[in-house]
Design an enzyme around this catalytic site. Structure first.
Site, PDB file in Angstrom:
ATOM      1  N   CYS A  18     -27.356 -13.427 -45.764  1.00 42.69           N
ATOM      2  CA  CYS A  18     -25.819 -13.913 -45.784  1.00 42.69           C
ATOM      3  C   CYS A  18     -25.932 -15.563 -45.701  1.00 42.69           C
ATOM      4  CB  CYS A  18     -25.112 -13.368 -44.419  1.00 42.69           C
ATOM      5  SG  CYS A  18     -26.006 -13.847 -42.905  1.00 42.69           S
TER       6      CYS A  18
ATOM      7  N   ASP B 142     -41.649  -4.471 -35.146  1.00 45.34           N
ATOM      8  CA  ASP B 142     -41.775  -5.601 -35.836  1.00 45.34           C
ATOM      9  C   ASP B 142     -41.873  -5.016 -37.569  1.00 45.34           C
ATOM     10  OD1 ASP B 142     -42.315  -7.810 -37.676  1.00 45.34           O
ATOM     11  OD2 ASP B 142     -43.427  -8.755 -35.960  1.00 45.34           O
ATOM     12  N   GLY B 143     -40.555  -5.392 -38.451  1.00 48.45           N
ATOM     13  CA  GLY B 143     -40.552  -5.045 -39.617  1.00 48.45           C
ATOM     14  C   GLY B 143     -41.880  -5.412 -40.468  1.00 48.45           C
TER      15      GLY B 143
ATOM     16  N   GLY C 129     -24.102  -2.055 -39.415  1.00 47.89           N
ATOM     17  CA  GLY C 129     -22.653  -1.994 -40.560  1.00 47.89           C
ATOM     18  C   GLY C 129     -23.273  -1.237 -41.761  1.00 47.89           C
TER      19      GLY C 129
ATOM     20  N   ALA D 250     -32.002  -3.253 -39.256  1.00 47.52           N
ATOM     21  CA  ALA D 250     -30.875  -2.420 -39.418  1.00 47.52           C
ATOM     22  C   ALA D 250     -29.782  -2.864 -38.454  1.00 47.52           C
ATOM     23  CB  ALA D 250     -31.099  -1.155 -39.007  1.00 47.52           C
ATOM     24  N   ALA D 251     -30.077  -3.718 -37.279  1.00 49.23           N
ATOM     25  CA  ALA D 251     -29.093  -4.003 -36.304  1.00 49.23           C
ATOM     26  C   ALA D 251     -28.208  -5.040 -37.105  1.00 49.23           C
ATOM     27  CB  ALA D 251     -29.602  -4.348 -34.938  1.00 49.23           C
TER      28      ALA D 251
END
Length: 416
Positions: free
Chosen positions: A343, A270-271, A221, A217-218
């Site tokens: 990105c 940890d995702g 945005g 999430a960080a």
């Protein structure tokens, strides 16, 4: 904590692990001359990480993007364009009028209006066709095109949250937005971000009372954009980095009132291990993975993943991305949706990761995953963004000098 719950991460490792490549010293070989190696390292010129990144991009993206690469490269090396995501929680009714006076427009509401115009045009075209058929004439090419656009875009018209409003300046306009200002309660009026970053949130199509997971999430945005829909029954915002999670807390504190913040749980797991915490429970999962962050890598030396000391980390990115995507798939409930995004322009980090995840989900967990067609995004948002039309899966926004957003790749998956 167990590795990807011992399930997703371990399964990925079994499928992708390569044979060891460590070299064994030859008996009787001469000792290594560390003194000379250190002297060479101390005197060799240091190549900037940005130059290493551009060399890598020139080599790989010129093949992937072909004739488009020179203009994309120019966009990466020029100032990025931003959008202003309006904060629905702030008392800032004057802001839309202020931005419109500067010639900025809400690109999302413009797209919805465009669909409505196409639908009205399609209805008129159908009526005209009926009259023409009575007179022996057929549908004109323009009428057929309007009808086709309306049919292609109608699914998105019902799925876009009209509560998300983001203002951008027209193509070719490089005006900068003023800094955000607080309202009477201290909540900032808008959040400046790459407007292309909203496309994954729009594609996720959050519905009322959905349980939503933002796995990486960080800095916050997309988390903020998810809250702007007003539909999240509960939002779990997770990021493995404690320092970046602090930035996420700051965003929530600056933009979201306490009663809404109470519906958000912020964690630093940890995702890759998420399925061990709350597997199979979420209606919607956003997996915005760490990547080569191409624009940053081409422009900034600080925290650049192309630094020579981070070579191994960069090479392992597709593995990490696959593990995170698998964790997101396992966290989604049957019938739920997973949105994967980066990105980066790299197909190795984009389509290839998605394709590999489809294989792992089926082979290791007997889970069928179906990619959803998002091509209507190209039609709706072509006035704001430049899209790459040749993605095998998902959609890719390309930087361009007249519309310098992105890069942003996003692909929506449905868990059966």
């Amino acid at each position: 904590m167990a590795a990807l719950g011992g399930r997703g991460r371990a399964a990925v490792g079994l499928l992708l692990r390569a044979p060891g490549t460590g070299a064994t010293p030859t008996p009787g070989a001469a000792p290594r001359r560390h003194r000379h190696k250190e002297k060479w390292a101390a005197t060799a010129p240091r190549i900037p990480s940005t130059r290493l990144a551009l060399h890598h991009f020139d080599t790989s993206y010129s093949l992937h993007l072909g004739a488009l690469w020179p203009s994309v490269r120019a966009g990466l090396l020029c100032e990025q364009k931003y959008g202003a995501l309006l904060n629905n929680f702030a008392a800032a009714d004057h802001v839309p009028e202020e931005l419109e006076l500067l010639n900025a427009t809400d690109f999302i509401s413009e797209a919805l209006q465009k669909v409505q115009q196409w639908q009205r045009g399609a209805a008129v075209g159908e009526a005209a066709t009926g009259c023409q058929e009575g007179s022996g004439e057929g549908r004109t090419g323009m009428q057929a095109e309007i009808v086709a656009q309306a049919e292609m875009s109608s699914p998105l018209c019902t799925s876009i949250s009209s509560k998300i409003k983001c203002y951008t300046f027209p193509r070719g306009d490089i005006t900068r937005f003023r800094p955000a200002r607080p309202d009477g309660l201290g909540l900032l009026d808008y959040y400046l971000m790459d407007a292309a970053s909203l496309l994954p949130v729009l594609a996720l199509d959050v519905q009322p009372d959905d349980f939503v997971l933002d796995l990486c999430a960080a800095p916050g945005g997309k988390t903020l954009a998810l809250l702007q829909t007003g539909f999240c029954g509960h939002l779990a915002a997770n990021d493995v980095s404690v320092s970046r999670t602090k930035r996420l807390y700051q965003i929530l504190q600056s933009y979201v009132p306490k009663e809404v913040r109470d519906t958000v749980s912020v964690t630093s797991y940890d995702g890759r291990d998420w399925d061990q915490v709350k597997g199979g429970t979420f209606h919607k999962v956003l997996v915005d993975v760490p990547c080569t962050t191409d624009r940053h890598s081409a422009m900034e030396e600080d925290n650049n993943i192309f630094h020579r000391r981070r070579t191994k980390e960069r090479q392992m990115l597709p593995m990490l991305q696959l593990q995170l995507l698998m964790a997101g798939i396992l966290a989604a409930r049957p019938g739920g949706a997973v949105l994967y995004s980066t990105c980066s322009l790299s197909p190795l980090q984009n389509e290839c990761v998605v394709e590999r995840a489809l294989d792992v989900a089926q082979a290791q967990f007997n889970i069928s995953i179906h990619p959803e067609d998002l091509s209507h995004f190209r039609t709706l948002f072509q006035d704001t963004f430049s899209f790459f039309s040749e993605c095998r899966l998902g959609e890719l926004v390309l930087p361009h000098l007249t519309a310098n957003f992105g890069p942003m790749y996003f692909c929506k998956l449905r868990r059966e």
